[in-house]
Motif scaffolding. Structure first.
Motif, PDB file in Angstrom:
ATOM      1  N   SER A 110       2.988  -9.354   7.799  1.00 26.29           N
ATOM      2  CA  SER A 110       3.838  -9.217   6.686  1.00 26.29           C
ATOM      3  C   SER A 110       5.183 -10.215   7.338  1.00 26.29           C
ATOM      4  N   GLY A 128       5.955 -14.134   4.946  1.00 27.81           N
ATOM      5  CA  GLY A 128       6.620 -14.682   3.804  1.00 27.81           C
ATOM      6  C   GLY A 128       5.963 -14.612   2.409  1.00 27.81           C
ATOM      7  N   LYS A 129       4.550 -14.562   2.540  1.00 20.39           N
ATOM      8  CA  LYS A 129       3.985 -14.472   1.433  1.00 20.39           C
ATOM      9  C   LYS A 129       3.828 -13.085   0.726  1.00 20.39           C
ATOM     10  N   PRO A 130       3.770 -12.950  -0.626  1.00 21.02           N
ATOM     11  CA  PRO A 130       3.826 -11.415  -1.192  1.00 21.02           C
ATOM     12  C   PRO A 130       2.398 -10.981  -0.604  1.00 21.02           C
ATOM     13  N   GLU A 154       4.138  -6.165  -1.696  1.00 23.13           N
ATOM     14  CA  GLU A 154       5.350  -6.133  -0.818  1.00 23.13           C
ATOM     15  C   GLU A 154       5.763  -7.564  -1.052  1.00 23.13           C
ATOM     16  N   ILE A 155       7.112  -7.759  -1.568  1.00 25.45           N
ATOM     17  CA  ILE A 155       7.595  -8.975  -1.881  1.00 25.45           C
ATOM     18  C   ILE A 155       8.997  -8.972  -1.762  1.00 25.45           C
ATOM     19  N   ASP A 156       9.632  -9.956  -1.123  1.00 25.67           N
ATOM     20  CA  ASP A 156      11.069 -10.185  -0.860  1.00 25.67           C
ATOM     21  C   ASP A 156      11.759  -8.868  -0.046  1.00 25.67           C
ATOM     22  N   GLY A 157      10.856  -8.355   0.676  1.00 24.82           N
ATOM     23  CA  GLY A 157      11.475  -7.210   1.453  1.00 24.82           C
ATOM     24  C   GLY A 157      11.229  -6.072   0.729  1.00 24.82           C
ATOM     25  N   TYR A 207       9.425  -8.737 -12.131  1.00 16.42           N
ATOM     26  CA  TYR A 207      10.159  -9.065 -10.952  1.00 16.42           C
ATOM     27  C   TYR A 207       9.610 -10.619 -10.834  1.00 16.42           C
ATOM     28  N   LYS A 264      11.720 -14.001 -11.091  1.00 15.32           N
ATOM     29  CA  LYS A 264      11.792 -14.885  -9.897  1.00 15.32           C
ATOM     30  C   LYS A 264      11.434 -16.345 -10.299  1.00 15.32           C
ATOM     31  N   TYR A 265      10.179 -16.451 -11.072  1.00 13.35           N
ATOM     32  CA  TYR A 265       9.569 -17.739 -11.094  1.00 13.35           C
ATOM     33  C   TYR A 265      10.002 -18.211 -12.504  1.00 13.35           C
ATOM     34  N   LYS A 319      16.933  -7.997  -7.887  1.00 12.89           N
ATOM     35  CA  LYS A 319      16.316  -6.886  -7.029  1.00 12.89           C
ATOM     36  C   LYS A 319      16.865  -5.518  -7.633  1.00 12.89           C
TER      37      LYS A 319
END
Lengths: 237, 222
Positions: free
Chosen positions: A15, A18-20, A74-77, A89, A93-94, B87
């Motif tokens: 985890s 940094g990758k989802p 699990e992405i960006d915490g 999301y 984000k992209y 978020k």
């Protein structure tokens, strides 16, 4: 980084990349649109596959599934659940969600419609044998009479390469995924839809999508009997 | 030409009720057209106003919007009920999606055969008490704020108060183990726009009865 007590050292290390990280069964199901969208956005990701009921129960016991369900991303915490929330999301984000509220509204409408069609395909392997022919006819009817005509008309009317705002978006990814999924069941389904035929070729040739469509990518194969058995086994009450 | 959103659906809750709730909570007045016959529905399809041949339809800001989630997302975004960043939006989306799964069970309940109704009611109760309500009880307890996300009123709060009241209609004591949700229910019910919506004479529709079920079957039968 997450430090939940149930994790093994291995998972903590993973985890940290940094990758989802996607947690689901090793098959398309409700996670495949997420794999498509991340891949189309050029985002690498990791996967954990559920194979047994015990693994699933442990996830629940560890409290990582908000509503006790997968998909989990699990992405960006965040430990995100609910496919639409996850996809929204990622799209946001992209920069695959249009330039303003109205473009987002169009993308949402298109995606929701396509999702209804994909839901029929998702459920198909789980229908009893005697219902399968009727369900296949329903998928064909809905694709040809309800959903594909909408996008054929949209593309014809504006003559642009992409569905919304002359720019690649989540809606395009959802549509190419759906076209290919329906074609797997009904090979000639695009025969009355020249715009969609051209769209399919254009999308398939976009570098990130082209890569996703090649062997060795994260794309999962169509569901087979073994996948159905795994689903029933993991989620049985 | 009033400029107000126009909602087209049957004269009942169904899939349009969350839209009525959200517009009302945002203090937005709207107009309604009610489908009562199959012919009216077929005319809408023939006129090409229903993107996927389905209602709900909401005419708003020059758009003919369909698909409930798309409609609700647009309204939430327009009226600043969607959090302050990606978020917060993600949290609101997760909460709303979970609540929507619970509401789907309630939506489908009147259409289940009589012999399945008891089992379905038990499922609703089980899911509310064991899967959905505990999540929001915990969220509210952990941050101690009045609203679910970002210390600010959002779409998630509207969806939750709607769901709480809908489940209570079927299972009156359902909040008995959830003190945070009991307080949340009172707080939300006392917000001016929601208080107004909960009073007689508002656009809120009553729970589905047999007549509503018959109308649905009649209008949408193939």
């Amino acid at each position: 980084m997450c430090q939940s007590p149930g994790r093994t050292g291995n998972q903590e290390l993973r985890s940290m990349s940094g990758k989802p990280r996607l947690t689901y069964l090793n098959g398309r199901g409700r996670m495949e649109p997420v794999r498509w969208l991340l891949a189309a956005a050029g985002v690498e990701f990791e996967e954990s596959f559920l194979e047994t009921k015990e693994q699933y129960e442990k996830l629940i016991k560890d409290g990582v599934l908000m509503f006790q369900q997968v998909p989990l991303v699990e992405i960006d915490g965040m430990k995100m659940v609910q496919t639409r929330a996850i996809l929204s999301y990622i799209a946001g984000k992209y920069n695959l969600y249009g330039k303003d509220l109205k473009e987002r509204a169009l993308i949402d409408m298109y995606v929701e419609g396509i999702t209804d069609l994909m839901e029929m395909i998702l459920m198909f392997p789980f229908s009893p044998p005697e219902a399968k022919e009727k369900n296949l006819d329903s998928i064909k009817d809905r694709a040809i009479n309800r959903y594909f005509p909408v996008f054929e008309k949209v593309l014809k009317q504006h003559g642009q390469d992409f569905l919304v705002g002359n720019k690649f978006s989540w809606a395009d990814v959802q549509l190419i995924e759906a076209i290919l999924a329906v074609e797997e069941k009904i090979p000639a389904v695009l025969s009355g839809f020249p715009q969609l035929q051209a769209f399919k070729i254009r999308m398939s040739n976009m570098p990130t999508i082209k890569k996703f469509l090649q062997p060795g990518s994260r794309r999962k194969p169509p569901p087979d009997e073994r996948y159905v058995e795994t689903v029933l086994k993991v989620f049985k009450k």
